[in-house]
Scaffold this active site. Structure first.
Site, PDB file in Angstrom:
ATOM      1  N   TYR A  32       0.837  -1.206   0.000  1.00 36.15           N
ATOM      2  CA  TYR A  32       0.000   0.000   0.000  1.00 36.15           C
ATOM      3  C   TYR A  32       0.871   1.255   0.000  1.00 36.15           C
ATOM      4  O   TYR A  32       0.665   2.179  -0.803  1.00 36.15           O
ATOM      5  CB  TYR A  32      -0.923  -0.002   1.227  1.00 36.15           C
ATOM      6  N   ASP A  35       2.588   1.799  -3.313  1.00 37.35           N
ATOM      7  CA  ASP A  35       1.679   2.337  -4.332  1.00 37.35           C
ATOM      8  C   ASP A  35       1.420   3.829  -4.125  1.00 37.35           C
ATOM      9  O   ASP A  35       1.313   4.595  -5.094  1.00 37.35           O
ATOM     10  CB  ASP A  35       0.347   1.584  -4.307  1.00 37.35           C
ATOM     11  N   SER A  80      26.863 -20.968 -27.462  1.00 34.48           N
ATOM     12  CA  SER A  80      26.105 -22.060 -26.850  1.00 34.48           C
ATOM     13  C   SER A  80      27.014 -22.746 -25.831  1.00 34.48           C
ATOM     14  O   SER A  80      28.198 -22.413 -25.721  1.00 34.48           O
ATOM     15  CB  SER A  80      25.685 -23.077 -27.911  1.00 34.48           C
ATOM     16  N   GLU A 110      26.560 -23.432 -11.265  1.00 35.40           N
ATOM     17  CA  GLU A 110      25.336 -22.637 -11.246  1.00 35.40           C
ATOM     18  C   GLU A 110      24.199 -23.480 -11.803  1.00 35.40           C
ATOM     19  O   GLU A 110      24.413 -24.279 -12.722  1.00 35.40           O
ATOM     20  CB  GLU A 110      25.506 -21.379 -12.102  1.00 35.40           C
ATOM     21  N   LYS A 112      21.147 -24.345 -14.106  1.00 35.31           N
ATOM     22  CA  LYS A 112      20.816 -23.956 -15.489  1.00 35.31           C
ATOM     23  C   LYS A 112      19.305 -23.741 -15.562  1.00 35.31           C
ATOM     24  O   LYS A 112      18.536 -24.689 -15.669  1.00 35.31           O
ATOM     25  CB  LYS A 112      21.267 -25.051 -16.454  1.00 35.31           C
ATOM     26  N   ASP A 114      15.711 -22.727 -17.049  1.00 37.57           N
ATOM     27  CA  ASP A 114      15.103 -22.965 -18.359  1.00 37.57           C
ATOM     28  C   ASP A 114      14.215 -21.787 -18.723  1.00 37.57           C
ATOM     29  O   ASP A 114      13.042 -21.723 -18.349  1.00 37.57           O
ATOM     30  CB  ASP A 114      14.299 -24.266 -18.319  1.00 37.57           C
ATOM     31  N   TYR A 221      23.780 -14.093 -14.728  1.00 41.68           N
ATOM     32  CA  TYR A 221      24.872 -15.034 -14.440  1.00 41.68           C
ATOM     33  C   TYR A 221      26.203 -14.696 -15.093  1.00 41.68           C
ATOM     34  O   TYR A 221      27.179 -15.405 -14.895  1.00 41.68           O
ATOM     35  CB  TYR A 221      24.470 -16.453 -14.860  1.00 41.68           C
ATOM     36  N   LYS A 308      23.283 -31.916 -18.021  1.00 43.55           N
ATOM     37  CA  LYS A 308      21.821 -31.976 -18.110  1.00 43.55           C
ATOM     38  C   LYS A 308      21.296 -33.104 -17.222  1.00 43.55           C
ATOM     39  O   LYS A 308      21.783 -34.235 -17.295  1.00 43.55           O
ATOM     40  CB  LYS A 308      21.389 -32.208 -19.564  1.00 43.55           C
ATOM     41  N   CYS A 402      12.192 -42.334 -52.633  1.00 43.16           N
ATOM     42  CA  CYS A 402      11.911 -41.038 -52.004  1.00 43.16           C
ATOM     43  C   CYS A 402      10.402 -40.857 -51.829  1.00 43.16           C
ATOM     44  O   CYS A 402       9.641 -41.044 -52.785  1.00 43.16           O
ATOM     45  CB  CYS A 402      12.486 -39.910 -52.855  1.00 43.16           C
ATOM     46  N   CYS A 405       9.460 -37.695 -54.418  1.00 39.15           N
ATOM     47  CA  CYS A 405       9.604 -37.723 -55.886  1.00 39.15           C
ATOM     48  C   CYS A 405       9.766 -39.140 -56.435  1.00 39.15           C
ATOM     49  O   CYS A 405       9.937 -39.319 -57.632  1.00 39.15           O
ATOM     50  CB  CYS A 405      10.781 -36.855 -56.313  1.00 39.15           C
ATOM     51  N   CYS A 420      18.135 -39.010 -51.121  1.00 37.07           N
ATOM     52  CA  CYS A 420      17.481 -38.916 -52.429  1.00 37.07           C
ATOM     53  C   CYS A 420      18.428 -38.168 -53.353  1.00 37.07           C
ATOM     54  O   CYS A 420      18.755 -36.996 -53.092  1.00 37.07           O
ATOM     55  CB  CYS A 420      16.153 -38.155 -52.306  1.00 37.07           C
ATOM     56  N   CYS A 426      13.608 -32.672 -56.589  1.00 40.83           N
ATOM     57  CA  CYS A 426      12.855 -33.096 -55.392  1.00 40.83           C
ATOM     58  C   CYS A 426      12.437 -31.844 -54.628  1.00 40.83           C
ATOM     59  O   CYS A 426      13.281 -31.109 -54.101  1.00 40.83           O
ATOM     60  CB  CYS A 426      13.739 -34.003 -54.532  1.00 40.83           C
TER      61      CYS A 426
END
Length: 664
Positions: A32, A35, A80, A110, A112, A114, A221, A308, A402, A405, A420, A426
């Site tokens: 309150y 605000d 990555s 640390e 990871k 998501d 991080y 992971k 294939c 085609c 193919c 194709c």
């Protein structure tokens, strides 16, 4: 007190309350009272617009509309991470590290999280811009949306560098996600699938006021750039906390790989009590000098590894097997499954990889199969429940022709996949090659997406990527969802692509086995498409890191008369099919045939600049010392074991200055 001083005082108080509530989770004022202060500041700012501040706490509510998000090139590439799925993988990683650097190694672990990766730039303590990861080289600027996230400081505390970047993850806590879905269900709307995708999608909403309604959080991080005095990653995390960033307190400094294993084993169970989604642990070498020594591969830092957690598994029924044709002609079998929920998403399809995988697991239509997300991203079938197999089950017979085609498939010796060979006839191959050509890492043609490419091919307007440069406005306007403005943007994007540098054009051509890194190597060595087109397999194999498979693929590509015609057309349209004169001027062959190791701390130029100088002058940079090493550019604090190895192999050490002098 003057009006300006009162406004500034209120801003400072509200920022501090915001920091205590959203970062420290330790509110010192009631909602309150907060605000009331916020409304007082809003009234003063409205009455005195001359004291406007883009980073005022009152602007957290959003309101800015962004119709098109600007693409911004990252000043420092967002790499990555290499993934590991077992403790043995981590031990192998540690072994590689200890072969490359001297001394004891500390690690920082640390969690990871998501979410959606973000890069924040601060200037003079204020948030300047926020850019998504994108493809790692460039991303979308989403600053107005990020400003609505309360845990992102708009103005920093304490002392800070004049300009720097910090990276983190935008996440959506479970509680907020559940409340959002409850509200959607009440309104008769479809609930969101999972927190990660919802967080990621939020960043690209056009109305920042809508973003402000979502309870997003930002966990930081990694500090990048800036004039800071810390020497370890762990110190940098503490520095970030002092500046006001929300850095997860779970990060831990570990003295050995055994302590890393303890951290992983603990959080494999404890993560289920966290308020956010997490799918693993990131392990980093703590010492920044050692990080610098280890450097990067073309895709990831050598000094970091993501472990992971074991993926969630479910069982479901395999309804059918279909086959997809990729842009290179590779055939990928796809399992069509009875829909099942897995790791927060509904899974209907999974890759079966190739004929060998189907045979190895004896996968059949009608089987009950176990599915998991490989790295918790791509669903894959890992086993068959033979006890549930139907009595009338028949072994899977891999297709011979294939599916698109009907051309007889080929499988070369030593290849895992069937192909193919109908390269130019194709349809999925034709569409796929053009989609690759226009992609971000290749020609980056704005205004042209994958769906539009498919429409252009199906309408008979283009048959290869050279045809793009003959398109007219009258031809594209009748296409589905194509208006006057979008047609203009498409043609402008095609025209702008004529300025894309040679190495990216070479990558865009879609030659099998020629990825980004190989394209750069070939462009640098041959300097023009004509020189490359005349190279033999033997010539190509003499180029650093070019093996027989790449060499044969390049020769095959330029031996095809249709490809020769396409390349000749690209020349007439004005594309960059040779290295520019400006770039050539900075390159020489002074170091041709030399393999050089860079080790230690440098002062005149950075390690990255040293490596670029070696490559620009025809040399090859190596991370390890061997009998093939020509010499070592040795800076301060070069490790004793490297010096010992150099002495045993009788390899010369030269100083940074001697090396720079040799190039003049």
């Amino acid at each position: 007190m003057s009006i300006q001083l009162k406004i500034n005082a209120l801003r400072d108080q509200l920022r501090e309350h915001n920091y205590n509530y959203y970062v420290l989770d330790n509110p010192t004022i009631s909602d309150y009272d907060f605000d009331i202060q916020l409304k007082e500041l809003q009234a003063l700012e409205e009455a005195h617009p001359e004291f406007y501040d883009a980073n005022s706490p009152t602007l957290r509510v959003g309101g800015a509309i962004t119709k098109n998000f600007n693409t911004v090139v990252h000043k420092h590439r967002m790499y990555s991470l290499d993934n590991s799925y077992s403790l043995e993988d981590l031990k192998d990683w540690e072994t590689r590290i200890k072969k490359s650097i001297d001394g004891d190694v500390e690690y920082v672990c640390e969690l990871k999280y998501d979410g959606a990766s973000i890069n924040l730039t601060y200037q003079n303590g204020s948030l300047l811009k926020a850019v998504t990861r994108g493809d790692g080289m460039q991303g979308d600027e989403v600053t107005p949306n990020i400003k609505t996230i309360n845990s992102v400081p708009l103005q920093l505390k304490g002392d800070y560098a004049e300009e720097f970047e910090i990276r983190g993850e935008i996440i959506l806590p479970y509680d907020g996600f559940i409340k959002m879905n409850e509200a959607r269900v009440e309104n008769g709307e479809e609930p969101y699938k999972n927190p990660r995708n919802t967080a990621s999608g939020s960043l690209k909403l056009q109305d920042s006021a809508e973003v402000a309604k979502r309870p997003l959080d930002c966990l930081l991080y990694g500090l990048v750039g800036g004039d800071f005095d810390y020497k370890t990653h762990f110190e940098s995390l503490e520095k970030a906390r002092k500046m006001g960033f929300k850095v997860p307190k779970e990060a831990k400094l570990c003295q050995s790989i055994d302590e890393v294993f303890e951290f992983i084993n603990h959080w494999d169970q404890a993560r289920h009590n966290l308020p956010y989604e997490t799918d693993g642990v990131v392990v980093k070498v703590n010492n920044l000098h050692q990080q610098d020594e280890l450097g990067f591969t073309s895709k990831a830092p050598r000094w970091a590894m993501a472990y992971k957690f074991k993926a969630e598994q479910v069982s479901t029924v395999l309804n059918s097997i279909t086959y997809q044709v990729g842009r290179t002609g590779a055939i990928t079998p796809v399992a069509n499954l009875e829909p099942v929920e897995l790791a927060g998403t509904i899974v209907k399809r999974a890759s079966l990889h190739n004929a060998d995988q189907i045979e190895k697991l004896d996968i059949r239509v009608g089987d009950t199969v176990y599915v998991e997300k490989g790295g918790e991203i791509i669903p894959k079938i890992i086993a068959v429940n033979l006890e549930e197999r139907p009595a009338d089950s028949k072994p899977t017979e891999y297709i011979t022709n294939c599916p698109e085609c009907d051309t007889l498939l080929k499988r070369e010796a030593g290849e895992a996949k069937h192909f193919c060979p109908n390269y130019n006839g194709c349809s999925p191959q034709v569409i796929g090659r053009i989609q690759h050509y226009i992609s971000r890492k290749a020609m980056d043609i704005e205004g042209l997406g994958g769906e539009t490419v498919a429409l252009l091919v199906k309408a008979g307007l283009i048959h290869n990527y050279a045809d793009l440069y003959t398109l007219t406005k009258d031809q594209v306007l009748p296409l589905e969802r194509m208006a006057e403005k979008s047609a203009d943007n498409l043609l402008a994007g095609i025209e702008a692509s004529k300025q894309i540098p040679f190495e990216r054009v070479l990558f865009a051509l879609g030659i099998r086995f020629v990825g980004e890194t190989v394209a750069k190597t070939l462009a640098k060595h041959y300097k023009s498409i004509d020189a490359l087109a005349f190279a033999s397999v033997i010539d190509l194999e003499q180029v650093n890191e070019i093996g027989i498979r790449i060499a044969e693929s390049v020769v095959d590509f330029f031996s095809d008369p249709k490809n020769q015609d396409i390349v000749n057309r690209l020349k007439t349209y004005g594309l960059q099919l040779q290295i520019s004169a400006e770039k050539l001027a900075s390159q020489t062959d002074k170091l041709k045939g030399q393999v050089i190791v860079v080790s230690g701390v440098f002062h005149s130029v950075s390690r990255t600049e040293l490596k670029k100088l070696i490559e620009d002058n025809g040399g090859k940079v190596s991370s390890s010392i061997s009998s093939k090493t020509s010499y070592i550019v040795a800076g301060d604090n070069m490790g004793p074991s490297k010096k010992d190895k150099a002495e045993k192999l009788n390899i010369e050490l030269i100083t940074e200055q001697d090396f720079l002098n040799s190039l003049e």
